[in-house]
Design a protein around this motif. Structure first.
Motif, PDB file in Angstrom:
ATOM      1  N   PRO A  29       0.829  -1.211   0.000  1.00 20.54           N
ATOM      2  CA  PRO A  29       0.000   0.000   0.000  1.00 20.54           C
ATOM      3  C   PRO A  29       0.864   1.263   0.000  1.00 20.54           C
ATOM      4  CG  PRO A  29      -0.471  -1.478   1.869  1.00 20.54           C
ATOM      5  CD  PRO A  29       0.849  -1.848   1.312  1.00 20.54           C
ATOM      6  N   GLY A  30       0.246   2.362  -0.403  1.00 17.94           N
ATOM      7  CA  GLY A  30       0.936   3.647  -0.347  1.00 17.94           C
ATOM      8  C   GLY A  30       1.729   3.982  -1.589  1.00 17.94           C
ATOM      9  N   ILE A  31       1.600   3.188  -2.663  1.00 18.91           N
ATOM     10  CA  ILE A  31       2.240   3.498  -3.954  1.00 18.91           C
ATOM     11  C   ILE A  31       1.250   4.371  -4.717  1.00 18.91           C
ATOM     12  CG2 ILE A  31       3.226   2.572  -6.064  1.00 18.91           C
ATOM     13  CD1 ILE A  31       4.802   1.627  -3.732  1.00 18.91           C
ATOM     14  N   ASN A  32       1.450   5.698  -4.674  1.00 18.15           N
ATOM     15  CA  ASN A  32       0.400   6.582  -5.171  1.00 18.15           C
ATOM     16  C   ASN A  32       0.345   6.735  -6.681  1.00 18.15           C
ATOM     17  OD1 ASN A  32       2.574   8.277  -5.655  1.00 18.15           O
ATOM     18  ND2 ASN A  32       2.158   9.586  -3.883  1.00 18.15           N
ATOM     19  N   HIS A  33       1.291   6.109  -7.410  1.00 10.85           N
ATOM     20  CA  HIS A  33       1.235   6.142  -8.880  1.00 10.85           C
ATOM     21  C   HIS A  33       1.956   4.917  -9.421  1.00 10.85           C
ATOM     22  CE1 HIS A  33       1.674   7.485 -13.052  1.00 10.85           C
ATOM     23  NE2 HIS A  33       0.710   8.355 -12.788  1.00 10.85           N
ATOM     24  N   PRO A  34       1.427   4.293 -10.482  1.00 14.45           N
ATOM     25  CA  PRO A  34       2.072   3.074 -10.996  1.00 14.45           C
ATOM     26  C   PRO A  34       3.497   3.301 -11.482  1.00 14.45           C
ATOM     27  CG  PRO A  34       0.359   3.852 -12.500  1.00 14.45           C
ATOM     28  CD  PRO A  34       0.200   4.611 -11.239  1.00 14.45           C
ATOM     29  N   GLU A  35       3.848   4.535 -11.849  1.00 15.63           N
ATOM     30  CA  GLU A  35       5.213   4.829 -12.282  1.00 15.63           C
ATOM     31  C   GLU A  35       6.219   4.512 -11.178  1.00 15.63           C
ATOM     32  OE1 GLU A  35       6.759   6.025 -15.126  1.00 15.63           O
ATOM     33  OE2 GLU A  35       4.897   5.472 -16.129  1.00 15.63           O
ATOM     34  N   LYS A  36       5.792   4.640  -9.933  1.00 17.30           N
ATOM     35  CA  LYS A  36       6.697   4.392  -8.810  1.00 17.30           C
ATOM     36  C   LYS A  36       7.050   2.918  -8.681  1.00 17.30           C
ATOM     37  CE  LYS A  36       5.674   8.479  -6.062  1.00 17.30           C
ATOM     38  NZ  LYS A  36       5.408   9.029  -4.715  1.00 17.30           N
ATOM     39  N   MET A  37       6.290   2.057  -9.345  1.00 11.27           N
ATOM     40  CA  MET A  37       6.620   0.641  -9.316  1.00 11.27           C
ATOM     41  C   MET A  37       7.887   0.335 -10.109  1.00 11.27           C
ATOM     42  SD  MET A  37       4.604  -0.931  -7.318  1.00 11.27           S
ATOM     43  CE  MET A  37       4.984  -2.631  -7.743  1.00 11.27           C
ATOM     44  N   LYS A  38       8.288   1.274 -10.967  1.00  6.43           N
ATOM     45  CA  LYS A  38       9.523   1.065 -11.727  1.00  6.43           C
ATOM     46  C   LYS A  38      10.752   1.058 -10.833  1.00  6.43           C
ATOM     47  CE  LYS A  38       7.845   3.112 -16.058  1.00  6.43           C
ATOM     48  NZ  LYS A  38       8.037   4.207 -17.059  1.00  6.43           N
ATOM     49  N   THR A  39      10.666   1.797  -9.729  1.00  7.20           N
ATOM     50  CA  THR A  39      11.800   1.871  -8.809  1.00  7.20           C
ATOM     51  C   THR A  39      11.603   1.016  -7.565  1.00  7.20           C
ATOM     52  OG1 THR A  39      10.853   3.845  -7.758  1.00  7.20           O
ATOM     53  CG2 THR A  39      12.393   4.195  -9.589  1.00  7.20           C
ATOM     54  N   TYR A  40      10.430   0.401  -7.443  1.00  9.80           N
ATOM     55  CA  TYR A  40      10.173  -0.436  -6.264  1.00  9.80           C
ATOM     56  C   TYR A  40      10.766  -1.827  -6.479  1.00  9.80           C
ATOM     57  CZ  TYR A  40       7.891  -3.438  -2.919  1.00  9.80           C
ATOM     58  OH  TYR A  40       7.661  -4.370  -1.923  1.00  9.80           O
ATOM     59  N   SER A  41      11.313  -2.366  -5.421  1.00 12.29           N
ATOM     60  CA  SER A  41      11.831  -3.726  -5.463  1.00 12.29           C
ATOM     61  C   SER A  41      11.445  -4.443  -4.171  1.00 12.29           C
ATOM     62  CB  SER A  41      13.350  -3.731  -5.605  1.00 12.29           C
ATOM     63  OG  SER A  41      13.859  -5.046  -5.459  1.00 12.29           O
ATOM     64  N   CYS A  42      11.069  -5.710  -4.307  1.00 12.06           N
ATOM     65  CA  CYS A  42      10.747  -6.512  -3.116  1.00 12.06           C
ATOM     66  C   CYS A  42      11.808  -7.578  -2.879  1.00 12.06           C
ATOM     67  CB  CYS A  42       9.362  -7.153  -3.267  1.00 12.06           C
ATOM     68  SG  CYS A  42       9.240  -8.346  -4.607  1.00 12.06           S
ATOM     69  N   ARG A  43      13.026  -7.338  -3.401  1.00 10.34           N
ATOM     70  CA  ARG A  43      14.084  -8.334  -3.263  1.00 10.34           C
ATOM     71  C   ARG A  43      14.503  -8.542  -1.810  1.00 10.34           C
ATOM     72  NH1 ARG A  43      17.733  -6.204  -8.368  1.00 10.34           N
ATOM     73  NH2 ARG A  43      16.294  -6.893 -10.020  1.00 10.34           N
ATOM     74  N   HIS A  44      14.199  -7.561  -0.956  1.00  5.30           N
ATOM     75  CA  HIS A  44      14.536  -7.726   0.459  1.00  5.30           C
ATOM     76  C   HIS A  44      13.611  -8.715   1.164  1.00  5.30           C
ATOM     77  CE1 HIS A  44      11.459  -4.620   0.168  1.00  5.30           C
ATOM     78  NE2 HIS A  44      11.108  -4.900   1.406  1.00  5.30           N
ATOM     79  N   LEU A  45      12.514  -9.078   0.480  1.00  2.00           N
ATOM     80  CA  LEU A  45      11.572 -10.046   1.044  1.00  2.00           C
ATOM     81  C   LEU A  45      11.814 -11.420   0.426  1.00  2.00           C
ATOM     82  CD1 LEU A  45       8.249  -7.997   0.922  1.00  2.00           C
ATOM     83  CD2 LEU A  45       9.607  -8.500   2.954  1.00  2.00           C
ATOM     84  N   LYS A  46      11.929 -12.431   1.269  1.00  2.00           N
ATOM     85  CA  LYS A  46      12.080 -13.789   0.768  1.00  2.00           C
ATOM     86  C   LYS A  46      11.076 -14.703   1.459  1.00  2.00           C
ATOM     87  CE  LYS A  46      15.305 -17.618   0.060  1.00  2.00           C
ATOM     88  NZ  LYS A  46      16.664 -18.152   0.321  1.00  2.00           N
ATOM     89  N   ILE A  47      10.245 -15.337   0.644  1.00  2.00           N
ATOM     90  CA  ILE A  47       9.338 -16.347   1.176  1.00  2.00           C
ATOM     91  C   ILE A  47      10.155 -17.619   1.348  1.00  2.00           C
ATOM     92  CG2 ILE A  47       7.236 -17.674   0.762  1.00  2.00           C
ATOM     93  CD1 ILE A  47       6.253 -15.312  -0.969  1.00  2.00           C
ATOM     94  N   GLU A  48      10.531 -17.898   2.581  1.00  2.00           N
ATOM     95  CA  GLU A  48      11.422 -19.018   2.870  1.00  2.00           C
ATOM     96  C   GLU A  48      10.712 -20.357   2.728  1.00  2.00           C
ATOM     97  OE1 GLU A  48      14.576 -18.753   3.377  1.00  2.00           O
ATOM     98  OE2 GLU A  48      15.033 -16.820   4.273  1.00  2.00           O
ATOM     99  N   ARG A  49       9.481 -20.443   3.249  1.00  2.00           N
ATOM    100  CA  ARG A  49       8.713 -21.678   3.134  1.00  2.00           C
ATOM    101  C   ARG A  49       7.221 -21.354   3.109  1.00  2.00           C
ATOM    102  NH1 ARG A  49      10.816 -26.513   6.982  1.00  2.00           N
ATOM    103  NH2 ARG A  49       8.925 -27.452   6.089  1.00  2.00           N
TER     104      ARG A  49
END
Length: 803
Positions: free
Chosen positions: A710-730
């Motif tokens: 939440p809180g991504i106020n424009h889809p353009e901001k998804m170009k710089t967003y990364s979720c690599r810091h999150l890992k689904i371990e199991r």
């Protein structure tokens, strides 16, 4: 003139595969067209056949308002026998222009469901002519004497009057009084009210008393142009004589024991300051009825307070210290930690058993304490400092945190979710003024919250916190830019109730429902068009299910709960209900919530669906398939390959697992009567964003994973967003785990004793549990553990060991 309209019935054939009892109608909807008020009642015959093989009886028929009545023959209808239910509409004196009514037919049919009949039409009226008996121009304003309360009883009554006067401007009150007096009949009643109304909600007779409160405010307010006007006094006297003579009663105890006596208390408090006092033959029967028809000592929580308030006012009118003191104590009695209904040890709020009710009854509790705390402040009946401290803690750390801007979390308002406007609380200006006076120590904090309500600046002075309400199976995740919550139920708590014809389809509201809010109004008044088998966060069989039991029932889950350190948290829910099994968990961090499901299986021959969100469609929707970014148009979309993300209304939904994603963006239709019997069946439609994961029919060991950002106020901001810091371990039937490397937080759900090992850390759980581990510079700095079965307090190093 009575007009009877009938239609022929198609004869139905009975075969050998019949249910025990079944009622089949030739039609369930009828439109009268235009109805002229002066022609009187109109009726329609709905014809039916018992298409079962055992006798059918009609137990009861509940109509949508007091303007409608029903007629039927009380008998046992044999298999194949025909019958008639006649519904009669009474147009005289009504205020509505359109007829949209619902009747519910209760029978002994084997299917146990309620059959609904609908009636529609429009009313043509002649302009009414009013009696001049209560023309205020025939009276005159009195002089305003100086008034000084002579004792604490009079001081309390004066504060109650000031509160009533402040609800509207004097000019608005006077205009309303003029309108009411013009329409009052000589016998002291109004033609548009149904005094024989038996409906359990929206009971019309109480409106008679509420109108008298408006007139009494003009009669006793020294700022009013009608202060002391004898025409107003005569109208109030005559209308109260009519009330005392009729003595209306409702089938719903709440009106008889709370709504009516509270309104009478306000009315008598106003008239106590009148130039002319009410005669004892009117005043005393009302006071007597107020004293006899309810006892706050027999009730708990908000109901106890509501009843005690009118008894306290009665005591002030009688100048009886014993009555006032006892009921002041009863009003403030619920301000304590309890094991039954009221404030729980985790600062959640329960009513109607172990049922979460921070809104609804919780709101009544808050309003009453703030109101009476101020009215009694400075008197010998005032709330003590210890209770004020607890109340302040509850309202600041729980109550206001379930709001985003001025909008309530839908999962904490109980059956009230089916009422119009239930989530939008407005600016609550009077509440905040009174809070700042009552709890001056925290006036600045209340001012910040008041600004969020008034300006709808949802993020203003919003703090980050996470709270696990273990008494209520509810986790609330507050962030400056968004709010997220999860509501479940267990064998320890009640599911969201229905009752009095309300929340008829809220069966699944306690089965992992999530609220995802950035602006706050994402779900405001969406409920009549909601698909109730697609409540956000839930994993359910396709098909809406009517709430089978009124007034709530215990959940079936024995493994649900979570762990929190006050800022981050994880919650889990091991579901086994409605023929569906699923292990569901929510991992809550600063900017994301990771949602996992595993072990999803079903013996139900229908699609099993996990709903990501179903909210208002507000603005554009963007889809990133990994190959292209495109703006979606209205319609339905099924993705052969899951998109990387979908963005809508400042929220991004990421799909790291290749699930079967379905998106629907279109107008959904419905009506309030479907979910709340007390509203008309007028069809409405709204554009809805409806995003789900379809697991197919009778899945075996299915799973899902999605991330809410939440809180991504424009889809353009998804170009710089990364979720690599999150890992689904199991994400399996033994363990669900997510690692947030940016925050140094590892969250694990152990569904059974076992060991988690990701080559960075090895964690052994000797019992099923939920664990949160925080690391800094490679070292463990904090570990939180909880038992979702709520059976024991687990210990780090004993029940959970880091190897």
């Amino acid at each position: 003139m009575k007009r009877i309209l009938t239609l022929g019935i198609v004869l139905l054939t009975v075969n050998s595969l019949l249910p025990a009892q079944e009622i089949t109608f030739s039609e369930t909807k009828f439109n009268w067209g235009t109805v002229r008020e002066q022609d009187g009642n109109v009726s329609h015959d709905f014809r039916f056949v018992n298409t079962g093989d055992k006798p059918l009886t009609i137990k009861n028929i509940i109509t949508g308002c007091g303007c409608t009545s029903s007629e039927w023959t009380e008998k046992a209808y044999q298999p194949g026998e025909e019958g008639i239910i006649r519904l009669v509409y009474h147009p005289q004196g009504r205020t509505e222009n359109d007829i949209n009514l619902v009747a519910e037919i209760y029978t002994n049919r084997a299917a146990k469901g309620v059959v609904t009949l609908e009636m529609a039409g429009e009313i043509k009226r002649e302009a009414p002519s009013y009696s001049s008996r209560y023309n205020p121009a025939n009276g005159k304003r009195s002089q305003s004497p100086t008034y000084i309360p002579q004792d604490e009883y009079e001081q309390i009554l004066e504060r109650i009057r000031e509160e009533l006067y402040a609800k509207t401007t004097t000019q608005q009150a006077d205009r309303a009084t003029e309108k009411l007096l013009r329409s009052m009949l000589p016998e002291g009643k109004w033609s548009d009210l149904d005094y024989a109304c038996f409906f359990r909600t929206n009971w019309e007779p109480v409106e008679h008393l509420k109108r008298l409160v408006t007139i009494a405010a003009s009669y006793t307010d020294k700022q009013s142009r009608y202060y002391g006007n004898e025409v107003l006094y005569n109208a109030i006297r005559d209308a109260l004589q009519y009330w005392v003579k009729q003595d209306p009663t409702c089938f719903n105890w709440w009106y008889n024991q709370i709504s009516v006596p509270q309104t009478q208390a306000s009315l008598l408090a106003l008239m106590d300051a009148g130039q002319k006092k009410l005669p004892s033959e009117i005043r005393m029967p009302i006071l007597k009825a107020m004293g006899e028809r309810s006892d706050p000592r027999k009730w708990t929580g908000a109901n106890k307070m509501d009843i005690a308030i009118h008894h306290l006012i009665r005591g002030c009118l009688l100048k009886n210290d014993s009555i006032v003191r006892v009921n002041a104590d009863e009003i403030f009695y619920p301000v304590q930690i309890v094991a039954n209904e009221g404030i729980q040890e985790d600062l959640s709020y329960h009513q109607h058993g172990p049922q979460l009710y921070i809104g609804g009854y919780g709101t009544v509790f808050v309003d009453n304490i703030v109101r009476m705390g101020n009215i009694l402040n400075g008197t010998k009946y005032a709330m003590n400092p210890e209770k004020l401290t607890l109340f302040s803690n509850f309202i600041r750390n729980t109550y206001f945190n379930v709001f985003r801007s001025r909008y309530l979390d839908f999962s904490v308002t109980g059956r009230g979710v089916s009422r119009k406007g239930t989530l939008d609380y407005g600016d609550c200006a009077a509440l905040f003024r009174n809070l700042q006076a009552l709890d001056a120590k925290h006036a600045g904090e209340y001012a910040d919250i008041a600004r969020r309500f008034l300006t709808q600046e949802a993020s203003y002075q919003r703090s980050d916190k996470n709270t696990m309400y273990h008494c209520s199976d509810y986790m609330l995740h507050n962030r400056q830019n968004y709010d997220f919550s999860v509501r479940t139920s267990s064998t320890r708590t009640n599911k969201t109730e229905s009752g009095n014809g309300e929340n008829l389809y809220g069966t699944y509201m306690s089965d992992g429902a999530t609220n995802i809010r950035v602006n706050g109004n994402e779900y405001a008044d969406i409920f009549p068009v909601w698909e109730w088998d697609r409540i956000p966060g839930t994993t359910l069989p396709a098909g809406e299910k009517r709430n089978p039991i009124d007034w709530g029932s215990k959940g079936t889950c024995t493994f649900t709960g979570g762990v929190s350190d006050g800022k981050y948290g994880v919650m889990t829910f091991k579901m086994d209900d409605y023929g569906v099994k699923a292990q569901k968990s929510w991992f809550m961090f600063d900017n994301e919530v990771v949602c996992l499901g595993s072990g999803i299986g079903s013996n139900v021959p229908t699609d099993i669906v996990t709903t990501v969100n179903q909210c208002h469609l507000d603005g554009n929707v963007w889809i990133n398939t990994g190959k292209a970014l495109r703006q979606a148009t209205q319609g339905e979309f099924a993705f052969e390959q899951a998109p990387q993300w979908i963005w809508h209304d400042s929220i991004a939904y990421l799909f790291p697992q290749g699930n079967n994603i379905k998106l629907k963006m279109d107008r959904q239709k419905g009506n309030w009567a479907k979910i709340n019997f007390n509203y008309p069946a007028t069809e409405i439609s709204m554009p809805i964003f409806n995003l789900v994961i379809n697991h197919g029919q009778s899945p075996r060991n299915a799973s899902y994973a999605y991330i809410v950002v939440p809180g991504i106020n424009h889809p353009e901001k998804m170009k710089t967003y990364s979720c690599r810091h999150l890992k689904i371990e199991r994400n399996d039937t033994e363990i669900q785990a997510v690692n947030n490397r940016k925050s140094g937080i590892l969250q694990i759900v152990f569904f059974k004793p076992g060991t988690f090992d990701n080559e960075e850390i090895k964690v052994k759980a000797l019992k099923p549990c939920v664990v949160q581990i925080k690391k800094s510079k490679g070292k463990v700095t904090d570990m939180q553990i909880a038992d979702p079965q709520n059976q024991e307090k687990l210990k780090p190093g004993v029940d959970v060991i880091i190897l």
